[in-house]
Write an enzyme that holds these catalytic residues in place. Structure first.
Site, mmCIF file in Angstrom:
data_model
loop_
_atom_site.group_PDB
_atom_site.id
_atom_site.type_symbol
_atom_site.label_atom_id
_atom_site.label_comp_id
_atom_site.label_asym_id
_atom_site.label_seq_id
_atom_site.Cartn_x
_atom_site.Cartn_y
_atom_site.Cartn_z
ATOM 1 N N SER A 246 0.832 -1.199 0.000
ATOM 2 C CA SER A 246 0.000 0.000 0.000
ATOM 3 C C SER A 246 0.872 1.256 0.000
ATOM 4 O O SER A 246 1.690 1.441 -0.882
ATOM 5 C CB SER A 246 -0.966 -0.030 1.192
ATOM 6 N N ASP B 118 -0.835 0.979 -4.834
ATOM 7 C CA ASP B 118 -1.562 -0.159 -5.399
ATOM 8 C C ASP B 118 -2.954 0.227 -5.889
ATOM 9 O O ASP B 118 -3.732 -0.641 -6.281
ATOM 10 C CB ASP B 118 -1.638 -1.324 -4.411
ATOM 11 N N ASP C 87 -5.821 1.371 -4.637
ATOM 12 C CA ASP C 87 -7.136 1.116 -4.045
ATOM 13 C C ASP C 87 -7.672 2.332 -3.298
ATOM 14 O O ASP C 87 -8.874 2.494 -3.152
ATOM 15 C CB ASP C 87 -7.116 -0.123 -3.135
ATOM 16 N N ASP D 131 -2.886 5.858 -4.174
ATOM 17 C CA ASP D 131 -1.722 5.266 -3.528
ATOM 18 C C ASP D 131 -1.093 4.228 -4.469
ATOM 19 O O ASP D 131 -1.612 3.959 -5.556
ATOM 20 C CB ASP D 131 -2.116 4.670 -2.170
#
Length: 575
Positions: free
Chosen positions: A150, A304, A306, A302
């Site tokens: 993340s 990744d 999500d 961010d």
């Protein structure tokens, strides 16, 4: 081999054996010779494989993310999948973000699975986590894995596991997978993969995912105001360079400016100190571009892909970053309003939230005649709500305060792409009607009351830090505050003990699984949540205060008084 009673040095010496490759042995030998504290931190425990996977610093050692800890985790998962689906062709989708080593880790994980006879759908390059969640269901996979940490610093990476519904694993699967992982010795990991069992996927899957985002996230059939909305977007060096610009264009938005320096994927995140869209500094370059282009909305994601951060123009015309609760308030209210206008609300609908998220979502749900369900922190629990309700209740949308939202159940995790499309539609619709997203938020507050939140993170790194965090939780549990910001504490919710303490005594709470979380409610409605982070070395304090407003002038005044109240909470809790 049982190693729990061995010292960190004794554990490290085991990694000098023939079961570990030369590169690993050399790195461990150097660590031993250095005599640094890193040796203790690298080997004092096994890297925790929690209920959603694991996250840690990359390097050698049992408490680090590396070939062997990843191999152990994947072998444990493979063992469990083979038990759960005997005689079936098992398929697992794998995605990875832009972090250093993610691509190599993705192939390593694929090799362990294929060595166990499991078919793998492996993305050719970086892809967002929500696309992995979508792909698991779209391709009818038995499970999914994403390699990501993340928004953690560059030295981190991680591993998350999804079940066949596209959501992160929940009980009983999570606990059973953990047992398999911890019972797997390193020498039992099968690393010799079979490339014939790998199916490579890429842009063709992006198109399917993007089409689903457009279909499930937008409501204005005539695309009201789409042509006139000025958008600035940055992926902050993350994965959404592959999806979000294409999705915005395909949806019909015309004026899109990208922060080009940050559209270059990099696990070092060279233009920011932290790739976290919760932090204004991460969006500084986007904000500067917005001043040049006179943008209406700034959006960042961010690594990744999500979570998202959104900045819009406030009452003074200045760009202001909204917090996660404010973003989700706008998105949730708008969706429910659209559902109501379309006659889609029948009384069997619900929205999803978490116990640390603002209670405004209960107020919004009540206004529109739907239920609001709150689970533990993390979208895995909202995913579980959806699965448990299938066939009896309809999930509308869900979100949590940490800048995550999902616009429907086609993705079973927080999804920045669908959320960005929705946010841009709202901004365009507001602008076309002589208003703004910020004004829309204030109008909502006039109905529900104004909620204002603050998040305090206390960082405690390493082994001693973890011990300090646990002791802080013990202290708050055994010596709870009697008054916060001048208001008596009226209710204490202890999710570890599953008890609710009120003036007349204790009640049992068993509707939510046990978790090390404390929540204090005061008589005037202030809410304080305390919990250790599950992914970072910190303890988090979520503060929410509330008051009534009737006008824009009230909003500005209450902003100051509620902000001062949050400062008082910090003082009272010695933060």
């Amino acid at each position: 081999m049982i190693t729990e009673n061995l010292s960190p040095l004794e554990k490290a010496k085991l990694w000098l054996g023939e079961g570990f490759d030369e590169e690993t042995r050399n790195a461990v030998e150097m660590l031993i010779k250095s005599g640094s504290a890193d040796l203790d931190d690298s080997f004092y425990r096994a890297l925790e494989f929690g209920t959603g996977g694991m996250r840690g610093i990359m390097g050698v050692g049992t408490n680090r993310l590396n070939k062997y800890t990843l191999g152990q985790a994947t072998q444990g998962l493979a063992n469990y999948l083979l038990q759960q689906f005997p005689g079936e062709e098992i398929k697992v989708a794998i995605a990875y973000d832009v972090r250093n080593n993610s691509k190599e880790f993705g192939k390593l994980v694929a090799d362990v699975l294929t060595a166990n006879g499991i078919k793998v759908l492996l993305f050719k390059n970086h892809r967002p986590t929500p696309e992995l969640s979508f792909t698991v269901r779209d391709k009818k996979c038995n499970a999914g894995i994403v390699l990501t940490a993340s928004h953690n610093p560059p030295e981190y990476n991680g591993y998350k596991v999804y079940w066949n519904d596209g959501a992160q694993v929940v009980p009983p699967h999570d606990e059973n997978i953990i047992k398999e992982v911890y019972s797997t010795e390193f020498d039992k990991v099968k690393f010799n993969g079979n490339d014939d069992l790998i199916e490579w996927i890429g842009e063709e899957q992006d198109d399917v995912y993007i089409n689903a985002c457009i279909e499930n996230s937008l409501y204005q059939k005539d695309r009201t105001g789409y042509d006139d909305l000025n958008i600035v977007f940055t992926s902050i060096h993350g994965t959404t360079y592959t999806t979000v610009p294409k999705a915005l264009e395909k949806a019909g938005f015309k004026k899109i400016d990208l922060v080009k320096e940050q559209m270059i994927p990099s696990g070092n995140f060279p233009t920011v100190e932290s790739p976290n869209p919760e932090e204004p500094a991460a969006l500084e370059m986007a904000m500067n571009l917005a001043r040049i282009t006179n943008a209406d909305i700034v959006i960042g994601t961010d690594p990744d892909g999500d979570r998202l951060g959104i900045a819009v123009r406030n009452l003074d015309g200045e760009m202001q970053l909204l917090n996660g609760n404010q973003c989700n308030t706008i998105l949730t209210y708008y969706i429910l309003d659209q559902w109501k206008k379309a006659g889609k609300i029948t009384g069997k609908e619900f929205i999803g939230s978490t116990i640390v998220t603002s209670d405004i979502f209960f107020d919004i749900a009540e206004k529109f005649g739907v239920a609001c369900k709150a689970g533990l922190t993390g979208f895995k629990w909202i995913g579980k709500m959806i699965r448990d309700a299938e066939g009896t209740e309809k999930f509308v949308c869900g979100g949590e305060e940490s800048f995550g939202f999902m616009t429907g159940d086609f993705v079973r995790d927080k999804d920045s792409c669908g959320s960005i499309l929705l946010a841009c539609e709202i901004a365009a619709w507001c602008k076309a009607n002589g208003s703004s997203m910020f004004q829309y938020l204030i109008d909502i507050y006039k109905e529900t009351g104004m909620y204002y939140e603050g998040l305090i993170n206390v960082v405690k790194k390493g082994r001693t830090g973890a011990e300090e965090i646990q002791q802080m939780m013990v202290n708050f549990r055994e010596n709870p505050p009697k008054e916060i910001a001048g208001s008596p504490v009226a209710e204490i919710r202890d999710y570890k003990e599953q008890t609710k303490t009120l003036a007349h005594g204790k009640e049992t709470m068993d509707d939510i699984p046990k978790s090390n979380v404390l929540i204090y409610y005061t008589e005037d409605g202030t809410k304080v949540c305390v919990r250790p982070s599950g992914t970072e070395p910190k303890i988090k304090f979520y503060v929410s205060v509330k008051d009534q407003i009737a006008s824009e002038n009230d909003f500005k005044q209450k902003l100051q008084t509620l902000g001062a109240k949050i400062d008082q909470v910090k003082t009272d809790l010695n933060l």
